[in-house]
Design an enzyme around this catalytic site. Structure first.
Site, PDB file in Angstrom:
ATOM      1  N   ARG A   1      13.989  51.085 -48.505  1.00  0.00           N
ATOM      2  CA  ARG A   1      14.336  50.779 -47.112  1.00  0.00           C
ATOM      3  C   ARG A   1      13.340  49.844 -46.425  1.00  0.00           C
ATOM      4  O   ARG A   1      13.617  49.303 -45.371  1.00  0.00           O
ATOM      5  CB  ARG A   1      14.490  52.097 -46.323  1.00  0.00           C
ATOM      6  CG  ARG A   1      15.736  52.877 -46.693  1.00  0.00           C
ATOM      7  CD  ARG A   1      15.670  54.330 -46.266  1.00  0.00           C
ATOM      8  NE  ARG A   1      14.869  55.143 -47.175  1.00  0.00           N
ATOM      9  CZ  ARG A   1      14.709  56.465 -47.060  1.00  0.00           C
ATOM     10  NH1 ARG A   1      15.287  57.109 -46.063  1.00  0.00           N
ATOM     11  NH2 ARG A   1      13.974  57.129 -47.931  1.00  0.00           N
TER      12      ARG A   1
ATOM     13  N   LYS B   1       5.980  51.303 -51.483  1.00  0.00           N
ATOM     14  CA  LYS B   1       5.861  51.793 -50.093  1.00  0.00           C
ATOM     15  C   LYS B   1       4.459  52.277 -49.746  1.00  0.00           C
ATOM     16  O   LYS B   1       3.916  51.923 -48.705  1.00  0.00           O
ATOM     17  CB  LYS B   1       6.874  52.922 -49.872  1.00  0.00           C
ATOM     18  CG  LYS B   1       6.703  53.600 -48.530  1.00  0.00           C
ATOM     19  CD  LYS B   1       7.924  54.322 -48.067  1.00  0.00           C
ATOM     20  CE  LYS B   1       8.340  55.468 -48.923  1.00  0.00           C
ATOM     21  NZ  LYS B   1       9.476  56.195 -48.311  1.00  0.00           N
TER      22      LYS B   1
ATOM     23  N   GLY C   1      15.483  65.522 -43.598  1.00  0.00           N
ATOM     24  CA  GLY C   1      16.146  66.757 -44.020  1.00  0.00           C
ATOM     25  C   GLY C   1      15.991  67.803 -42.917  1.00  0.00           C
ATOM     26  O   GLY C   1      14.971  67.854 -42.240  1.00  0.00           O
TER      27      GLY C   1
ATOM     28  N   ASN D   1      12.347  68.737 -41.915  1.00  0.00           N
ATOM     29  CA  ASN D   1      11.411  68.959 -43.015  1.00  0.00           C
ATOM     30  C   ASN D   1      10.420  67.797 -43.056  1.00  0.00           C
ATOM     31  O   ASN D   1      10.817  66.639 -43.159  1.00  0.00           O
ATOM     32  CB  ASN D   1      12.208  69.019 -44.331  1.00  0.00           C
ATOM     33  CG  ASN D   1      11.306  68.972 -45.557  1.00  0.00           C
ATOM     34  OD1 ASN D   1      10.182  69.439 -45.512  1.00  0.00           O
ATOM     35  ND2 ASN D   1      11.834  68.402 -46.642  1.00  0.00           N
TER      36      ASN D   1
ATOM     37  N   TYR E   1     -21.547  22.122 -36.002  1.00  0.00           N
ATOM     38  CA  TYR E   1     -21.344  22.843 -37.253  1.00  0.00           C
ATOM     39  C   TYR E   1     -22.704  23.046 -37.905  1.00  0.00           C
ATOM     40  O   TYR E   1     -23.414  22.070 -38.188  1.00  0.00           O
ATOM     41  CB  TYR E   1     -20.423  22.072 -38.215  1.00  0.00           C
ATOM     42  CG  TYR E   1     -20.433  22.717 -39.575  1.00  0.00           C
ATOM     43  CD1 TYR E   1     -19.972  24.026 -39.720  1.00  0.00           C
ATOM     44  CD2 TYR E   1     -20.947  22.068 -40.696  1.00  0.00           C
ATOM     45  CE1 TYR E   1     -20.027  24.670 -40.953  1.00  0.00           C
ATOM     46  CE2 TYR E   1     -20.992  22.709 -41.929  1.00  0.00           C
ATOM     47  CZ  TYR E   1     -20.534  24.009 -42.049  1.00  0.00           C
ATOM     48  OH  TYR E   1     -20.590  24.645 -43.262  1.00  0.00           O
TER      49      TYR E   1
ATOM     50  N   TYR F   1     -22.564  19.342 -47.456  1.00  0.00           N
ATOM     51  CA  TYR F   1     -21.716  19.229 -48.646  1.00  0.00           C
ATOM     52  C   TYR F   1     -21.508  17.758 -48.969  1.00  0.00           C
ATOM     53  O   TYR F   1     -21.096  16.979 -48.097  1.00  0.00           O
ATOM     54  CB  TYR F   1     -20.381  19.918 -48.333  1.00  0.00           C
ATOM     55  CG  TYR F   1     -19.414  19.990 -49.477  1.00  0.00           C
ATOM     56  CD1 TYR F   1     -19.805  20.449 -50.723  1.00  0.00           C
ATOM     57  CD2 TYR F   1     -18.082  19.618 -49.299  1.00  0.00           C
ATOM     58  CE1 TYR F   1     -18.899  20.527 -51.771  1.00  0.00           C
ATOM     59  CE2 TYR F   1     -17.170  19.704 -50.332  1.00  0.00           C
ATOM     60  CZ  TYR F   1     -17.583  20.154 -51.577  1.00  0.00           C
ATOM     61  OH  TYR F   1     -16.690  20.238 -52.609  1.00  0.00           O
TER      62      TYR F   1
HETATM   63  C1  UD1 Z   1      11.912  63.304 -47.890  1.00  0.00           C
HETATM   64  C2  UD1 Z   1      12.584  64.692 -47.950  1.00  0.00           C
HETATM   65  C3  UD1 Z   1      13.178  64.987 -46.573  1.00  0.00           C
HETATM   66  C4  UD1 Z   1      12.114  64.917 -45.518  1.00  0.00           C
HETATM   67  C5  UD1 Z   1      11.384  63.566 -45.548  1.00  0.00           C
HETATM   68  C6  UD1 Z   1      10.173  63.597 -44.628  1.00  0.00           C
HETATM   69  C7  UD1 Z   1      13.389  64.926 -50.236  1.00  0.00           C
HETATM   70  C8  UD1 Z   1      14.555  64.892 -51.137  1.00  0.00           C
HETATM   71  N1  UD1 Z   1      13.613  64.667 -48.965  1.00  0.00           N
HETATM   72  O1  UD1 Z   1      12.920  62.363 -47.635  1.00  0.00           O
HETATM   73  O2  UD1 Z   1      13.759  66.290 -46.591  1.00  0.00           O
HETATM   74  O3  UD1 Z   1      12.682  65.123 -44.238  1.00  0.00           O
HETATM   75  O4  UD1 Z   1      10.909  63.286 -46.873  1.00  0.00           O
HETATM   76  O5  UD1 Z   1       9.521  62.381 -44.590  1.00  0.00           O
HETATM   77  O6  UD1 Z   1      12.280  65.190 -50.682  1.00  0.00           O
HETATM   78  N2  UD1 Z   1       8.742  59.988 -54.476  1.00  0.00           N
HETATM   79  C9  UD1 Z   1       8.241  60.115 -55.765  1.00  0.00           C
HETATM   80  N3  UD1 Z   1       9.102  60.060 -56.811  1.00  0.00           N
HETATM   81  C10 UD1 Z   1      10.427  59.928 -56.650  1.00  0.00           C
HETATM   82  C11 UD1 Z   1      10.935  59.823 -55.333  1.00  0.00           C
HETATM   83  C12 UD1 Z   1      10.063  59.859 -54.275  1.00  0.00           C
HETATM   84  O7  UD1 Z   1       7.034  60.238 -55.956  1.00  0.00           O
HETATM   85  O8  UD1 Z   1      11.139  59.896 -57.651  1.00  0.00           O
HETATM   86  C13 UD1 Z   1       7.804  59.995 -53.339  1.00  0.00           C
HETATM   87  C14 UD1 Z   1       7.908  58.750 -52.504  1.00  0.00           C
HETATM   88  O9  UD1 Z   1       7.012  57.746 -52.982  1.00  0.00           O
HETATM   89  C15 UD1 Z   1       7.534  59.255 -51.125  1.00  0.00           C
HETATM   90  C16 UD1 Z   1       7.894  60.735 -51.138  1.00  0.00           C
HETATM   91  O10 UD1 Z   1       8.119  61.067 -52.482  1.00  0.00           O
HETATM   92  O11 UD1 Z   1       6.158  59.109 -50.867  1.00  0.00           O
HETATM   93  C17 UD1 Z   1       9.148  61.034 -50.329  1.00  0.00           C
HETATM   94  O12 UD1 Z   1      10.197  60.201 -50.794  1.00  0.00           O
HETATM   95  P1  UD1 Z   1      11.154  59.454 -49.780  1.00  0.00           P
HETATM   96  O13 UD1 Z   1      12.084  58.621 -50.561  1.00  0.00           O
HETATM   97  O14 UD1 Z   1      10.381  58.824 -48.714  1.00  0.00           O
HETATM   98  O15 UD1 Z   1      11.961  60.695 -49.200  1.00  0.00           O
HETATM   99  P2  UD1 Z   1      12.685  60.777 -47.772  1.00  0.00           P
HETATM  100  O16 UD1 Z   1      14.019  60.175 -47.872  1.00  0.00           O
HETATM  101  O17 UD1 Z   1      11.789  60.309 -46.714  1.00  0.00           O
HETATM  102 MG    MG Z   2      10.055  59.248 -46.717  1.00  0.00          MG
END
Ligand code: UD1
Ligand code: MG
Length: 490
Positions: A18, A25, A142, A172, A369, A390
């Protein structure tokens, strides 16, 4: 349970679609640091036995940032959900009994909030405790489904909300404390039943709750702490909060900041009491400012060290330079790296410095300078003085002694050394080498041509035997100079 049994897991493998960026990110910056560094730093005071950062997109760069902070990286390949990311961390967690899990994209959380979450988890003897927040606009997060005042039944992701659930404004944060022996079996039952075919950590909450495990929610007292960075607008908002915190901390320490919302200050910057920062200033890197300084509007200081009572007039740019007590610079001064301005010296408008030392009480007030230059104390550098450091191939130094007067429009062809008390009345111009000529003007506009054969200009100005060249006050003594240079006057 002591912190010895606690590990930290930071989920930082995602791409961040996004953000529409080629950079992962968590490598984006807010508050003067990358998101992932901010999160790791928030966790350092917890003194956990292990901090595991799950990396994936641009894994090497992310690992290189977090390892110096004491974290270990675990590779998630492919990035198929937060639940899988947690499973990747399982082995490096070792014998930890509980884990604090954080997303790498919610960097505003404070250590005190995390400590309170861990305490609530242990006091409640819970399988999972979720940090939640109540937001006026919960879109994108969430939502928390509660089965009672204290207990949670599930987390529902935005994409799966019913119309009724969409009204829930408790979200969440994706920051949780888990008892690991309860988490692993629950996670193994989670299915990737969402449109991305990912395994969601949030679904493990529902599994635990349905098994009758205790799942608690702790509401953050400041909802801004849980803001996640999924979009550029989120990044801007999180950056704004970090900057505000930093300004507030400096104001609490006795610094005046005018129109604070226009001032940008990096996290490691310090400033002493009664320093005044005017609107539109940027203080970057490891800038350190003493007491009673004034940093006037539009100035940008990066890794600058200022003593006490220093004035930076409007629109100065200062990089990696030291300004001792009572120095005044600007308006419109540019200090490139590696300058040292000693006490009471002054640098005026449209003066550029690079790798130069300006002695105590010395002034260069206009349009100059000065590069690779050392100037002693109480000297005056006239308007338009240029050090020609220079020759197109190499850089050469200029040394100017104490109480020297350099008249306006002087071009000092380096390497050159001007002794204590020397007085250069006017300007030096040099002509093409074929003429090997030097035009020396002084106050009465008398000019003398020095013609040399087979001497480069550098030799003319600085034969080793004649250093330091002392330029005499009276024109008559030009002969002496010519002799020193081993040249004949024309
Ligand atoms: C997530 C939560 C959501 C919460 C929100 C808060 C889930 C499914 N959803 O959504 O409930 O409200 O955060 O900010 O967890 N990441 C990995 N590996 C992966 C996918 C993601 O390490 O395969 C990491 C990302 O780099 C990121 C974090 O997990 O730092 C959260 O992932 P992101 O895609 O931002 O989840 P949200 O859609 O924000
Ligand atoms: Mg997130």
């Amino acid at each position: 349970m002591s912190n010895h049994d606690l590990a930290i897991v930071i989920l930082a493998a995602g791409k961040g679609t996004r953000l529409k960026s080629s950079r992962a990110k968590v490598l984006h910056r807010a508050g003067g640091r990358t998101l992932v560094e901010q999160v790791v730093r928030s966790c350092v005071p917890l003194k956990a036995r292990e901090t595991v950062v799950v990396v994936g997109h641009q894994a090497e760069q992310v690992a290189a940032l977090v390892e110096p902070l004491g974290a270990v990286a675990a590779l998630q390949q492919p990035q198929n959900g937060t639940g899988r990311a947690m499973q990747v961390a399982r082995r490096p967690l070792g014998r930890a009994k509980s884990a604090l899990v954080l997303p790498g994209d919610a960097p505003l959380v404070r250590p005190e909030t995390l400590k309170a979450l861990i305490a609530a988890h242990h006091n409640g003897n819970a399988a999972a405790t979720i940090l939640t927040a109540v937001l006026a606009d919960p879109a994108g997060y969430g939502r928390i489904l509660r089965k009672s005042e204290t207990a949670v039944s599930a987390i529902v992701e935005e994409s799966k909300l019913t119309d009724e659930q969409r009204e829930i404004n408790e979200i969440n944060s994706a920051i949780y404390c888990f008892t690991l022996e309860k988490l692993w079996p629950a996670l193994s039952q989670v299915k990737p039943n969402n449109k991305h075919r990912e395994l969601y950590l949030t679904d493990a909450i529902g599994v635990m709750a349905s098994k009758g495990e205790i799942v608690l929610a702790q509401v953050a007292s400041d909802p801004r702490e849980v803001l996640g960075c999924n979009t550029r607008a989120d990044l801007a908002e999180v950056d704004r909060v970090f900057r505000e915190r930093k300004r507030d901390a400096l104001m609490d320490a006795g610094v005046t900041i005018q129109l604070p919302e226009t001032v940008l200050i990096d996290p490691d910057v310090t400033a002493g009491e009664d320093t005044v920062i005017e609107p539109g200033v940027q203080l970057l890197g490891k800038t350190k400012i003493g007491a009673r300084c004034t940093i006037r509007t539009g100035s940008v200081l990066n890794d600058a060290i200022l003593g006490d009572d220093v004035t930076v007039e409007p629109h100065c740019v200062v990089a990696q330079s030291r300004l001792d007590d009572r120095v005044i610079i600007g308006p419109f001064a540019r200090l490139r790296p590696d300058n040292h301005l000693k006490a009471d010296s002054r640098i005026g408008n449209f003066v550029e410095l690079k790798k130069s030392t300006i002695g105590e009480g010395t002034k260069a007030m206009h349009l100059s300078y000065l590069g690779d230059t050392k100037i002693g104390s109480k000297s005056n550098i006239g308007a338009g003085t240029i050090t020609c450091n220079y020759d197109g191939f190499h850089k050469y130094p200029t040394t100017i002694g104490n109480k020297v007067f350099i008249g306006s429009d002087s071009a000092l062809v380096a390497p050159v050394r001007i002794g204590d008390g020397a007085y250069i009345a006017g300007r030096f111009l040099h002509f093409p080498r074929e003429f090997s000529s030097v035009y020396l003007a002084h106050r009465q506009h008398i000019s003398v041509w020095i013609r040399t054969l087979n001497f480069s200009l550098r030799h003319i100005f600085c034969p080793a035997s004649s250093c330091p060249v002392r330029i005499p006050r009276a024109c008559v003594k030009i002969r002496v100079l010519a002799k020193l240079l081993g040249a004949a006057t024309a």
